[in-house]
Design a protein around this motif. Structure first.
Motif, mmCIF file in Angstrom:
data_model
loop_
_atom_site.group_PDB
_atom_site.id
_atom_site.type_symbol
_atom_site.label_atom_id
_atom_site.label_comp_id
_atom_site.label_asym_id
_atom_site.label_seq_id
_atom_site.Cartn_x
_atom_site.Cartn_y
_atom_site.Cartn_z
ATOM 1 N N LEU A 5 0.827 -1.215 0.000
ATOM 2 C CA LEU A 5 0.000 0.000 0.000
ATOM 3 C C LEU A 5 0.861 1.264 0.000
ATOM 4 C CD1 LEU A 5 -2.834 -1.061 2.474
ATOM 5 C CD2 LEU A 5 -3.143 -0.379 0.087
ATOM 6 N N ILE A 8 2.111 1.638 -3.436
ATOM 7 C CA ILE A 8 1.024 2.133 -4.289
ATOM 8 C C ILE A 8 0.840 3.633 -4.096
ATOM 9 C CG2 ILE A 8 -1.489 2.086 -4.600
ATOM 10 C CD1 ILE A 8 -1.369 -0.934 -4.096
ATOM 11 N N GLY A 9 0.933 4.091 -2.842
ATOM 12 C CA GLY A 9 0.826 5.527 -2.574
ATOM 13 C C GLY A 9 1.896 6.325 -3.309
ATOM 14 N N GLY A 26 -6.159 9.139 -3.795
ATOM 15 C CA GLY A 26 -5.747 7.766 -3.517
ATOM 16 C C GLY A 26 -4.448 7.674 -2.736
ATOM 17 N N TYR A 29 -5.401 7.834 0.883
ATOM 18 C CA TYR A 29 -6.107 6.616 1.279
ATOM 19 C C TYR A 29 -5.134 5.449 1.462
ATOM 20 C CZ TYR A 29 -10.272 9.172 -0.320
ATOM 21 O OH TYR A 29 -11.263 10.101 -0.496
ATOM 22 N N ALA A 30 -4.224 5.286 0.504
ATOM 23 C CA ALA A 30 -3.278 4.164 0.569
ATOM 24 C C ALA A 30 -2.348 4.296 1.782
ATOM 25 C CB ALA A 30 -2.448 4.103 -0.716
ATOM 26 N N ALA A 34 -2.329 1.862 5.109
ATOM 27 C CA ALA A 34 -1.098 1.181 5.513
ATOM 28 C C ALA A 34 -0.762 1.495 6.969
ATOM 29 C CB ALA A 34 0.050 1.604 4.595
#
Length: 431
Positions: A5, A8-9, A26, A29-30, A34
């Motif tokens: 995560l 991904i961020g 996003g 959120y990521a 995490a």
């Protein structure tokens, strides 16, 4: 899951630089998801601090909405400080740059004593003006080849980077200040900030040589071989900043450039090896940043809550000071440094101060100096500042231990900064 995560961020943040936002907000959120997954593994003291910051920030947002009917974009509240966190995650990939075999090249005779300590401060300071926090890891990791970092080495790294906030046009602090005071005169900041930074280096060298035996303390050699990678990275940052991606800030460029350089340095060994190293980094190093990530995200939420409540309660018309002069600058500076000592990042104090002022053109330069000086002194001594959190995460030194060792230095710097502010009344340094 948490490491993936966080990765991904970072990827979503980098995609945003080229206008691709597959998931609005996003990144926040990521990173927050995490953090929640890693919450129980965060050291207890850090967990309490981050939890308190986040709870207060949310409480202030709820209060602003309930008491003053403030318009709050709830989907965006997780986005505070995500650009800083993404940069820290990107910087972590510097650990993948270097000798793939794991063997260490023979090291020459170390530079020790005052000269070595000054070399460490100067190397971090000069390169840090461009590369920000990544320089600390470049130089710190090189010093660890000879053994765990000692207190004088850690203090030189800390002060070398934090003092760059006084004048560097590429430092994160300058980006924040330019946003808050767009009409400031940078030439006046440079004329005062650079000499103050040099005094910081002199003070650090003299103080550490008095408090510690530096005869066996290895310093950073300003030799071409030692400077090769940092200088190459600095040159690449400048190339992107002035030619290839002038629309991006230095922080944004570092966020994507260091991971890209890490991948490029491993690809000659083959895609499988590169993927192995990225996977290893994602599953070990990124989750280990949980404390730093939690604190930065929580501080961003607190800043949002404070600024929203102040704006809602005052109708954006109330000001803390009718006039922002030397006396007001001194009071503001002392308050922000004091808040840093108790654990708040200076960016919080600077942002809150800016939200309560209505600055005229001439006052903006003085405000800018106040904010930059607060950042330089506050990050050196603040146990939860980015530099101290990073030193703690990378080299295992407590942020509170760094605070205790920096109290004398911070006191001396406070005296120097206040003297400059008071001289402004007679010499019109920032008029």
């Amino acid at each position: 899951m948490a490491g993936v995560l966080i990765l991904i961020g970072l990827v979503l943040q980098i995609l945003g630089f080229i206008g691709l936002t597959p998931l609005p907000h996003g990144v926040g959120y990521a990173l927050w998801l995490a953090t929640l997954l890693l919450w129980r593994d965060i050291p207890r003291r850090t967990r309490w601090q981050a939890g308190a910051l986040a709870a207060i920030g949310l409480g202030l947002l709820v209060l602003a909405r309930w008491r003053y009917a403030a318009e709050i974009a709830w989907p965006t509240v997780t986005s505070g400080n995500t650009y800083v966190v993404a940069m820290l995650v990107g910087v972590s990939f510097i650990g993948l740059i270097g000798n793939r075999s794991g063997s260490k090249r023979p090291l020459g005779h170390p530079v020790t004593g005052r000269r070595g300590t000054l070399g460490t401060w100067l190397g971090v300071h000069l390169l840090g003006t461009i590369l920000n926090l990544s320089t600390v890891f470049m130089i710190g990791d090189r010093l660890t080849r000879r053994g765990p970092l000692t207190t004088p080495q850690l203090l030189a790294l800390n002060r070398g980077l934090s003092s760059a906030a006084l004048w560097s046009p590429f430092f994160a602090s300058m980006g924040v200040v330019m946003t808050l005071a767009p009409n400031m005169e940078y030439s006046r900041i440079l004329a005062v900030g650079l000499p103050l930074a040099l005094l910081s280096g002199t003070l650090t060298t003299l103080e550490l040589s008095r408090r510690f035996d530096l005869s066996e303390v290895a310093g950073f050699s300003l030799s071409p071989r030692s400077l090769l990678m940092p200088v190459v990275m600095a040159a690449l940052v400048m190339l992107f900043h002035f030619q290839l991606t002038p629309e991006l800030s230095i922080v944004s460029i570092i966020t994507f450039l260091l991971p890209a350089a890490a991948l490029a340095s491993n690809l000659p060994a083959g895609p499988r090896w590169t993927l192995h190293r990225v996977r290893q980094h994602t599953l070990s190093r990124l989750p280990a940043m949980r404390g730093e990530i939690a604190l930065f995200l929580s501080a961003g939420l607190l800043t949002l809550g404070l600024s929203t409540l102040v704006a809602a309660a005052t109708g954006s018309e109330w000001t803390l000071f009718a006039h922002f002069g030397p006396a007001q600058a001194v009071l503001s500076f002392l308050a922000i440094v004091a808040s840093a000592v108790v654990g708040l990042h200076p960016i919080i104090g600077v942002s809150v101060l800016a939200s309560t002022l209505n600055l005229s053109g001439n006052e903006q330069t003085l405000f800018a100096f106040t904010a930059l000086a607060s950042w330089a002194v506050g990050t050196s001594v603040g146990p939860l500042s980015g530099i101290n959190l990073s030193l703690q995460g990378r080299y295992g030194v407590s942020g509170y231990r760094m605070m205790r060792h920096n109290l004398g230095y911070a006191t001396a710097m406070v005296v120097l900064v206040i003297a400059v502010m008071l001289l402004n009344e007679t010499l019109s340094l920032f008029a």
